[in-house]
Design a protein around this motif. Structure first.
Motif, PDB file in Angstrom:
ATOM      1  N   GLU A  84       0.880  -1.174   0.000  1.00 49.31           N
ATOM      2  CA  GLU A  84       0.000   0.000   0.000  1.00 49.31           C
ATOM      3  C   GLU A  84       0.908   1.211   0.000  1.00 49.31           C
ATOM      4  O   GLU A  84       2.082   1.098   0.380  1.00 49.31           O
ATOM      5  CB  GLU A  84      -0.944  -0.022   1.213  1.00 49.31           C
ATOM      6  N   THR A  86       0.555   4.366   1.578  1.00 51.95           N
ATOM      7  CA  THR A  86       0.520   5.397   2.626  1.00 51.95           C
ATOM      8  C   THR A  86       1.820   5.468   3.425  1.00 51.95           C
ATOM      9  O   THR A  86       2.365   6.562   3.638  1.00 51.95           O
ATOM     10  CB  THR A  86      -0.671   5.138   3.568  1.00 51.95           C
ATOM     11  N   GLY A 122     -11.230 -10.851  -7.714  1.00 56.48           N
ATOM     12  CA  GLY A 122     -11.109  -9.505  -7.143  1.00 56.48           C
ATOM     13  C   GLY A 122      -9.998  -9.366  -6.127  1.00 56.48           C
ATOM     14  O   GLY A 122      -9.823  -8.305  -5.548  1.00 56.48           O
ATOM     15  N   ARG A 123      -9.276 -10.467  -5.854  1.00 57.86           N
ATOM     16  CA  ARG A 123      -8.150 -10.361  -4.912  1.00 57.86           C
ATOM     17  C   ARG A 123      -6.903 -10.839  -5.632  1.00 57.86           C
ATOM     18  O   ARG A 123      -6.786 -12.005  -5.983  1.00 57.86           O
ATOM     19  CB  ARG A 123      -8.423 -11.200  -3.675  1.00 57.86           C
ATOM     20  N   ASP A 131      -4.752   6.510  -4.778  1.00 62.11           N
ATOM     21  CA  ASP A 131      -4.533   6.857  -3.374  1.00 62.11           C
ATOM     22  C   ASP A 131      -4.470   8.368  -3.200  1.00 62.11           C
ATOM     23  O   ASP A 131      -3.931   9.075  -4.048  1.00 62.11           O
ATOM     24  CB  ASP A 131      -3.208   6.236  -2.913  1.00 62.11           C
ATOM     25  N   TYR A 264      -2.310   1.541  11.500  1.00 60.84           N
ATOM     26  CA  TYR A 264      -2.035   2.968  11.723  1.00 60.84           C
ATOM     27  C   TYR A 264      -3.272   3.831  11.922  1.00 60.84           C
ATOM     28  O   TYR A 264      -3.169   5.014  12.210  1.00 60.84           O
ATOM     29  CB  TYR A 264      -1.150   3.554  10.617  1.00 60.84           C
ATOM     30  N   TYR A 265      -4.446   3.265  11.791  1.00 61.16           N
ATOM     31  CA  TYR A 265      -5.645   4.104  11.832  1.00 61.16           C
ATOM     32  C   TYR A 265      -6.005   4.607  13.229  1.00 61.16           C
ATOM     33  O   TYR A 265      -5.792   3.930  14.223  1.00 61.16           O
ATOM     34  CB  TYR A 265      -6.837   3.360  11.246  1.00 61.16           C
ATOM     35  N   PHE A 307      -7.200   7.805   1.585  1.00 62.01           N
ATOM     36  CA  PHE A 307      -7.901   6.593   1.155  1.00 62.01           C
ATOM     37  C   PHE A 307      -7.153   5.918   0.028  1.00 62.01           C
ATOM     38  O   PHE A 307      -6.298   6.528  -0.630  1.00 62.01           O
ATOM     39  CB  PHE A 307      -9.352   6.890   0.738  1.00 62.01           C
ATOM     40  N   GLY A 310      -9.403   0.509  -4.979  1.00 67.70           N
ATOM     41  CA  GLY A 310      -8.885  -0.571  -5.820  1.00 67.70           C
ATOM     42  C   GLY A 310      -9.460  -0.500  -7.227  1.00 67.70           C
ATOM     43  O   GLY A 310     -10.646  -0.745  -7.442  1.00 67.70           O
TER      44      GLY A 310
HETATM   45  P1  HAM Z   1      -6.827  -1.102   2.021  1.00 66.40           P
HETATM   46  O1  HAM Z   1      -8.198  -1.158   2.546  1.00 66.40           O
HETATM   47  O2  HAM Z   1      -5.875  -2.140   2.498  1.00 66.40           O
HETATM   48  O3  HAM Z   1      -6.280   0.339   2.376  1.00 66.40           O
HETATM   49  O4  HAM Z   1      -6.838  -1.145   0.447  1.00 66.40           O
HETATM   50  C1  HAM Z   1      -7.597  -0.198  -0.276  1.00 66.40           C
HETATM   51  C2  HAM Z   1      -8.319  -0.873  -1.426  1.00 66.40           C
HETATM   52  O5  HAM Z   1      -7.388  -1.548  -2.275  1.00 66.40           O
HETATM   53  C3  HAM Z   1      -9.292  -1.971  -1.023  1.00 66.40           C
HETATM   54  O6  HAM Z   1     -10.518  -1.428  -0.589  1.00 66.40           O
HETATM   55  C4  HAM Z   1      -9.432  -2.727  -2.336  1.00 66.40           C
HETATM   56  O7  HAM Z   1     -10.316  -2.061  -3.211  1.00 66.40           O
HETATM   57  C5  HAM Z   1      -8.039  -2.644  -2.898  1.00 66.40           C
HETATM   58  N1  HAM Z   1      -7.317  -3.891  -2.614  1.00 66.40           N
HETATM   59  C6  HAM Z   1      -6.691  -4.236  -1.462  1.00 66.40           C
HETATM   60  N2  HAM Z   1      -6.142  -5.467  -1.560  1.00 66.40           N
HETATM   61  C7  HAM Z   1      -6.419  -5.914  -2.809  1.00 66.40           C
HETATM   62  C8  HAM Z   1      -6.126  -7.104  -3.545  1.00 66.40           C
HETATM   63  N3  HAM Z   1      -5.390  -8.098  -3.004  1.00 66.40           N
HETATM   64  N4  HAM Z   1      -6.589  -7.223  -4.817  1.00 66.40           N
HETATM   65  C9  HAM Z   1      -7.312  -6.222  -5.378  1.00 66.40           C
HETATM   66  N5  HAM Z   1      -7.615  -5.073  -4.750  1.00 66.40           N
HETATM   67  C10 HAM Z   1      -7.179  -4.913  -3.483  1.00 66.40           C
HETATM   68  C11 HAM Z   1      -5.044   0.800   2.055  1.00 66.40           C
HETATM   69  O8  HAM Z   1      -4.294   0.277   1.280  1.00 66.40           O
HETATM   70  C12 HAM Z   1      -4.711   2.131   2.696  1.00 66.40           C
HETATM   71  N6  HAM Z   1      -3.360   2.528   2.276  1.00 66.40           N
HETATM   72  C13 HAM Z   1      -5.726   3.198   2.331  1.00 66.40           C
HETATM   73  C14 HAM Z   1      -5.407   4.502   2.952  1.00 66.40           C
HETATM   74  C15 HAM Z   1      -4.750   5.545   2.390  1.00 66.40           C
HETATM   75  N7  HAM Z   1      -5.672   4.844   4.209  1.00 66.40           N
HETATM   76  C16 HAM Z   1      -5.220   6.054   4.442  1.00 66.40           C
HETATM   77  N8  HAM Z   1      -4.638   6.477   3.342  1.00 66.40           N
END
Ligand code: HAM
Length: 428
Positions: A84, A86, A122-123, A131, A264-265, A307, A310
């Motif tokens: 990710e 962030t 989807g995963r 982001d 971290y939230y 945020f 995906g």
């Molecule tokens: P997260 O909820 O881990 O948050 O991921 C955000 C979005 O990335 C998920 O809601 C989903 O749509 C997509 N996603 C996550 N894992 C997968 C996967 N394996 N395959 C496909 N899509 C995926 C974050 O990553 C935080 N950095 C968000 C954030 C930014 N919070 C604060 N700032």
């Protein structure tokens, strides 16, 4: 069977899908610019500690899903692909002294993320995120701005409705009390807990709440909720966020058991789902506040919120909602010719059309003219420019491939004529 295939859990974005993601990237970049977020690009890999410390060691993302890069023997550092963005963006904020800029520093990025997760629909192990991060504003107005921006993205992308789930998960002063309450709730049911969750109970009971294990669904349904444990400051902040959202007309559902998968939230947490769909595996996006993260990674205490959406899942959701994707930009004209020795002329005319801003292709093959015209039509081109004997008089045939008609056009007029014919074609 081909000898090599794309790694498990990854998928090639073939032109149609790549074009669709490109379109989402443009919508995202355009929105972010309008809201005053500036682009940033951090490396696809970081020192492992950035993720271990930032995201938290007792999280699925770090414990099970981190793509660690095997160090070369001479390297002392250990790296991992970013799961990710962030943590890396906050690392960059600190490293480049962005605390001295006017706050909040509003940053955005779009790109691939990597999680060694068990692949399913989807995963993926490599997926795309849009982001957005606002660092240096304690809110609650910025929380509402970020949430409104996220919801607007889906509308602009063509998804008519989404579900927005909202919660506050407290801060360092009230969360410990809640965690104690959670721990004693689970401790009374320890026999029913799956072994992996039992092992996490002591170290990070919050993680049990977003466990992917089926056995946890019923247990979690009766667990205490954080909103009953918020301190006065967190409760006031949460009320402020809701009030701002109400003014903006953003509908949301309060979800007191929503916790996020990353440690971290603090305070505001939200997730976005296709309408009527639950379960973190289908989240279209999520985010929240991370008021302790800058300090955790070595900076001065600084609040932040952001945020990640995906993009692969947005494409799946558009498909499920029956929203057809805009077609790829088609070739307007193909330059063809009967003379096998005349490929340089075809290329020259195509170059002239491209220089005039038109989408043109040259058929540089030696196949027969009829086959070149067939191929052009099959490729979706609307016009063929046929190079023949008339070229010595500075003219070419312009053929309308749909109507089957053709006429002589002076080379000097070709780009203008084609542009006009293309316009007419577009408007029927
Ligand atoms: P997260 O909820 O881990 O948050 O991921 C955000 C979005 O990335 C998920 O809601 C989903 O749509 C997509 N996603 C996550 N894992 C997968 C996967 N394996 N395959 C496909 N899509 C995926 C974050 O990553 C935080 N950095 C968000 C954030 C930014 N919070 C604060 N700032």
């Amino acid at each position: 069977m081909p000898t090599f295939r794309a790694p498990r859990g990854t998928h090639d974005l073939l032109p149609r899908e790549r074009f669709a993601i490109l379109r989402l990237e443009r919508i995202a970049a355009d929105l972010a610019t309008r809201y005053g977020y500036r682009p940033i690009e951090t490396p696809l890999f970081e020192q492992t500690g950035v993720f271990e410390r930032g995201i938290g060691e007792v999280t699925d993302v770090v414990e099970k899903e981190l793509f660690r890069i095997a160090p070369r023997s001479e390297e002392k550092e250990s790296w991992a692909l970013r799961p990710e963005p962030t943590a890396g963006i906050v690392r960059a904020y600190i490293q480049h002294g962005m605390q001295t800029l006017p706050q909040p520093v509003k940053l955005t990025t779009i790109g691939p993320m990597f999680r060694y997760d068990r692949p399913q629909a989807g995963r993926y192990r490599q997926f795309w995120q849009f982001d957005v991060e606002a660092i240096g504003d304690a809110g609650p107005g910025i929380d509402a701005e970020i949430i409104e921006l996220a919801t607007r993205f889906y509308g602009d992308a063509g998804l008519p409705t989404i579900d927005l789930l909202l919660n506050s998960i407290g801060d360092a002063s009230c969360r410990p009390g809640y965690i104690d309450a959670l721990r004693s709730y689970y401790a009374k049911r320890v026999e029913a807990l799956p072994p992996t969750e039992r092992a996490r109970l002591e170290r990070n009971p919050l993680r049990l709440l977003d466990s992917k294990d089926e056995a946890m669904v019923a247990i979690n349904a009766g667990a205490p909720v954080i909103t009953d444990h918020l301190c006065a400051d967190c409760a006031a902040h949460f009320a402020g966020v809701r009030a701002h959202l109400d003014v903006l007309g953003i509908g949301y559902r309060l979800e007191p058991r929503l916790v996020r998968g990353l440690d971290y939230y603090t305070r505001t947490a939200f997730e976005i789902y296709p309408p009527g769909v639950a379960g973190q595996q289908s989240a279209l996006g999520g985010g929240g506040r991370y008021d302790g993260l800058v300090e955790l990674l070595g900076g001065r205490p600084t609040p932040g919120i952001g945020f990640g959406l995906g993009l692969d899942r947005v494409l799946l959701a558009l498909d499920a909602a029956g929203v057809s994707l805009p077609p790829e930009p088609a070739t307007l004209a193909v330059v063809v010719g009967a003379d096998p020795a005349g490929t340089a002329e075809r290329l020259r005319v195509a170059t002239q059309l491209r220089a005039a801003g038109l989408v043109a292709r040259a058929d540089l093959s030696v196949r027969k003219l009829g086959r070149q015209l067939e191929a052009a039509a099959k490729d979706g081109a609307h016009f063929a420019v046929i190079i023949g004997d008339e070229l010595s008089n500075g003219r070419v045939q312009l053929r309308d491939l749909d109507a089957g008609t053709q006429r002589l056009v002076a080379l000097g007029d070709l780009a203008r004529e084609l542009a006009r014919a293309g316009e007419q074609h577009r408007h029927g």
